[in-house]
Design an enzyme around this catalytic site. Structure first.
Site, short mmCIF file in Angstrom:
data_model
loop_
_atom_site.label_atom_id
_atom_site.label_comp_id
_atom_site.label_asym_id
_atom_site.label_seq_id
_atom_site.Cartn_x
_atom_site.Cartn_y
_atom_site.Cartn_z
N HIS A 91 0.82 -1.23 0.00
CA HIS A 91 0.00 0.00 0.00
C HIS A 91 0.84 1.27 0.00
CE1 HIS A 91 -3.66 -2.23 0.40
NE2 HIS A 91 -3.38 -2.70 1.60
N ASP B 103 -2.46 -10.76 -2.40
CA ASP B 103 -3.07 -10.24 -1.17
C ASP B 103 -4.53 -9.86 -1.45
OD1 ASP B 103 -1.96 -8.80 1.62
OD2 ASP B 103 -3.70 -7.78 0.76
N HIS C 239 -6.11 -7.34 -0.59
CA HIS C 239 -6.24 -5.91 -0.86
C HIS C 239 -5.45 -5.54 -2.12
CE1 HIS C 239 -6.72 -6.38 3.57
NE2 HIS C 239 -7.73 -5.57 3.36
N ASP D 182 -4.33 -12.90 3.18
CA ASP D 182 -5.59 -12.47 3.79
C ASP D 182 -6.80 -12.70 2.89
OD1 ASP D 182 -4.52 -10.57 2.12
OD2 ASP D 182 -4.58 -8.94 3.59
ZN LIG Z 1 -4.02 -7.28 2.65
#
Ligand SMILES: [Zn+2]
Length: 308
Positions: A125, A162, A164, A245
Site C-alpha cells: 500500500h 493479497d 487488498h 488475507d
Molecule cells: Zn491485505
C-alpha cells in the site's frame, strides 16, 4: 539450488499498538511454521537494512527522511488511522525493504533459485509519496527497481495475491512499461483502487473479485487474465506480493481461498519464472491476519518454492 528465507528479529519489534491486526504475532506464527523439520533445507539469512539509494528509486528522498524522522523515541505516532510508528519501526521497515533487495541480489547471482522474505511491516500500500495501510516503504517495488537499475534486468513483474489491491505498487509501476503489476483482490474493499479498467500503459492487470468469491473465481482470474499477460510480458524476474488475507478464515476480508489455492498459484508463478526468468522468483510477505491460516498458507507457499 535452494530456497532462501530472509527475516530479522527487528521485524518482530515493530509495534503498531495493542489490538492492531498487523501484529508481531503474525510474523511469529509464520516463523514458527517454518521451524518445522520439513523446512530445515531453507537457507536462512538475516535481512540487511535497505540502503537509501534503494529506497529513493521508489520514494522521494524527502519522503523517506520524513518517515525516518517521524519515528518516536517512545510510544506511538500515527501516520494515518491504520499506520502507526513505534520506536523500532524504522529498523523494521529498512530491514523489510532490505530483505527483498538482498533476495533479488541473491537470485540474480544464482546463489539460490528463489527466496521468501518473512518480514513486516508489509509494503504494497505504500505509494511513492504516501505511507498508508500498515505499509511504510514499498518492499516489492524497491526490490523490482533494484533488479532493473543495479542488475540491468529489462522486465520485472510483481504479482500480488493479497486480498487488498496494491495501490502503492501500481502507482510506482503504472507509467513504466518495463515493469508489470498484476493483482487479484476483493473489490470493493480498502484501499478502493484496483478496478479492471486500471491498466497503466498496458502493464497493469487488475482482477477484482466480489466478496465471497473463492477458489474457482480466483483461479479463473489467474488463468484467463493474469497468467497469460505475465507470460506475454516475459519477466526476467518475478516478485510475489504474498499476502494471505484472501484466506476464508481471514477477519479483514471476505474471500474464500484455502491453502490449496496458495499451493496452486505458487506452482503457476514458478512455471512462468522458469519459462522466462531462469526460475528467479522472490516472494515477500504482505497481509494475512488469521494467525493459523496465515501460518499454514505461508507454509504451503514456501513448500512449493522449495520443490522448484
Ligand atoms: Zn491485505
Amino acid at each position: 539450488m535452494t530456497t532462501l528465507l530472509y527475516t530479522h528479529a527487528a521485524c518482530l519489534d515493530h509495534d503498531p499498538g495493542r489490538h492492531h491486526p498487523e501484529s508481531p504475532a503474525r510474523l511469529r506464527a509464520v516463523l514458527a511454521a517454518l521451524d518445522d523439520p520439513e523446512f530445515a533445507p531453507l537457507e536462512r539469512r538475516e535481512a540487511p537494512e535497505a540502503a537509501r539509494e534503494d529506497l529513493v528509486r521508489v520514494h522521494p528522498r524527502r519522503h523517506v527522511e520524513g518517515i525516518i524522522a517521524a519515528i518516536p523515541k517512545t510510544g506511538h505516532v500515527g501516520i494515518d488511522a491504520d499506520t502507526v510508528l513505534s520506536p523500532a519501526s524504522g529498523e523494521a521497515a529498512l530491514r523489510a525493504a532490505g530483505a527483498v533487495s538482498a533476495a533479488v541480489d541473491a537470485v540474480v547471482a544464482k546463489e539460490a533459485d528463489n527466496a521468501f522474505c518473512a518480514v513486516r511491516p508489509p509494503g504494497h500500500h505504500a505509494e511513492p509519496q504516501r505511507a498508508m495501510g500498515f505499509c511504510l516503504f514499498n518492499n516489492a517495488a524497491i526490490g523490482a527497481l533494484r533488479a532493473r537499475e543495479v542488475h540491468g534486468l529489462a522486465r520485472v513483474a510483481v504479482v500480488d495475491f493479497d486480498v487488498h489491491h496494491g495501490n502503492g505498487t501500481q502507482a510506482a509501476f503504472e507509467a513504466d512499461g518495463s515493469l508489470f503489476y498484476a493483482s487479484t483482490h476483493q473489490y470493493p474493499l480498502y484501499p478502493g483502487t484496483g478496478a479492471a479498467s486500471e491498466t497503466g500503459v498496458g502493464n497493469v492487470v487488475n482482477v477484482p473479485l466480489r466478496p465471497m468469491a473463492g477458489s474457482s473465481q480466483f483461479r479463473l482470474g489467474m488463468t484467463q487474465r493474469i497468467l497469460p499477460a505475465l507470460d506475454a510480458f516475459r519477466p526476467e524476474l518475478v516478485i510475489v506480493s504474498a499476502g494471505f488475507d484472501a484466506h476464508r478464515s481471514d477477519p479483514l476480508a471476505q474471500l474464500m481461498l484455502e491453502e490449496a489455492d496458495y499451493t496452486w498459484v505458487t506452482e503457476k508463478l514458478l512455471e512462468i519464472a522458469y519459462r522466462h526468468a531462469g526460475g528467479r522468483l522472490v516472494a515477500t510477505l504482505e497481509g494475512g491476519y488469521d494467525l493459523s491460516a496465515l501460518a499454514a498458507s505461508a507454509a504451503a507457499h514456501v513448500r512449493v518454492l522449495m520443490l522448484a
